[in-house]
Design an enzyme around this catalytic site. Sequence first.
Site, PDB file in Angstrom:
ATOM      1  N   ASP A   1      -2.395   7.212  -5.440  1.00 20.75           N
ATOM      2  CA  ASP A   1      -2.466   6.784  -6.832  1.00 20.75           C
ATOM      3  C   ASP A   1      -1.067   6.379  -7.304  1.00 20.75           C
ATOM      4  O   ASP A   1      -0.139   7.181  -7.265  1.00 20.75           O
ATOM      5  CB  ASP A   1      -3.000   7.971  -7.661  1.00 20.75           C
TER       6      ASP A   1
ATOM      7  N   ASP B   1      -4.978   0.447  -8.749  1.00 16.33           N
ATOM      8  CA  ASP B   1      -3.830   1.264  -8.345  1.00 16.33           C
ATOM      9  C   ASP B   1      -4.180   2.577  -7.663  1.00 16.33           C
ATOM     10  O   ASP B   1      -3.302   3.403  -7.457  1.00 16.33           O
ATOM     11  CB  ASP B   1      -2.939   1.535  -9.553  1.00 16.33           C
ATOM     12  N   GLU B   2      -5.424   2.787  -7.304  1.00 14.79           N
ATOM     13  CA  GLU B   2      -5.726   4.014  -6.573  1.00 14.79           C
ATOM     14  C   GLU B   2      -6.847   3.798  -5.577  1.00 14.79           C
ATOM     15  O   GLU B   2      -7.712   2.944  -5.770  1.00 14.79           O
ATOM     16  CB  GLU B   2      -6.058   5.173  -7.521  1.00 14.79           C
TER      17      GLU B   2
HETATM   18 MG   LIG Z   1      -2.362   5.623 -11.331  1.00 15.77          MG
END
Ligand SMILES: [Mg+2]
Length: 383
Positions: free
Chosen positions: A33, A127-128
Amino acid sequence: MDFGLRDMSASQAIRDLQGAPPAHGGRKILHVDMDAFFASVEQRDNPDLRGKPVAVGGSRERGVVAAASYEARKFGVRSAMPSVTAQRLCPSLIFVPPRFDVYREVSAQIRAIFAEYTPLIEPLSLDEAYLDVTENLKGLTYATQVAKEVRRRIFETTGLTASAGVSFNKFLAKMASDQNKPNGMFVITPDMGAAFVETLPVGRFHGIGPATARKMNELGIFTGADLRRQTLPFLQERFGKVGTHYYWISRGIDNRAVCPDRVRKSVGAENTFSVDLMEIEDMRAELVPIVDKVWKYCDGTGVRGRTVTLKVKYADFQQITRSRSMSDEIESKDIIRSLSDELLEGIFPLEKGVRLLGVTLSGLNTETDESEEEESPQLSLGL
Ligand SMILES: [Mg+2]
């Protein structure tokens, strides 16, 4: 540390007692993350913003914070917070308009790094992602070693930091990545799984939203330990199908596989009404929170779509859908709302009452050319 077959004893014992579904034994799962992703990209690209409280999002009246830098978070600024509230909490907050094309580019760089280690990548957003590194392409024995390398490579390539959770299932890996944020890493071994969950407030469980947490609190369930004391039938009765999932995660057990091709095809929300609706005004009013919900997801993730679909379920359960597509990605909530209203007008005159309305956005900018499965995974946003 090694996530071999060694020492699955605690969860194995529980499985034997409770008759859990067969486990994907000895898996090594990472949840990677990025730290304050959108805000960090902005601070990376504009030195004037470094070390300052930054919010990515609109500062206008109805704006929402899509991401907040760690400096802003110290003031209590959080993503999905109305911009006016954020500004009140942190008067020196600097608002920056989002640049989703740049975020998507960085996201692609990160995915390329993941792909060097495993083909089993399940992105949750730009983003993860979950990575199953049990059989990783570099032949690394230790999942922590993979996590360290991936984080280092991300930093070298993008200049941005990522945090990682390392565990033997998705749920715990996800919980672990939050433990030492930012720029940190945390490992939950099979031994630790059940104990880790015990003290955790249910509102912090991934998969338990604020409304469900409130409902659990009303039932006297505040922590993982409280949740674990509930029987399976009780949880199923109160929470439906997902009650089974709650039952197992309260024991640190989660056998869901990392699904590499789960690219979101659509984002939708719907609502079933307590009484059937006949009037267009009532239906228009009901569409407002549904569209809000869809847009809130778009706002938070940068996902944009071209096609709006209205779903209508009549009192007799007959269901129809009506769609309209735009040539460009839809960039505002008002456009989704007016398209939904237009589609709604098209179903009149009515012959029977309406028991459910839903709005779905598809033709998303997350789609890639090779993702042509018949089964379209949809993100459903419960109301
Ligand atoms: Mg994040």
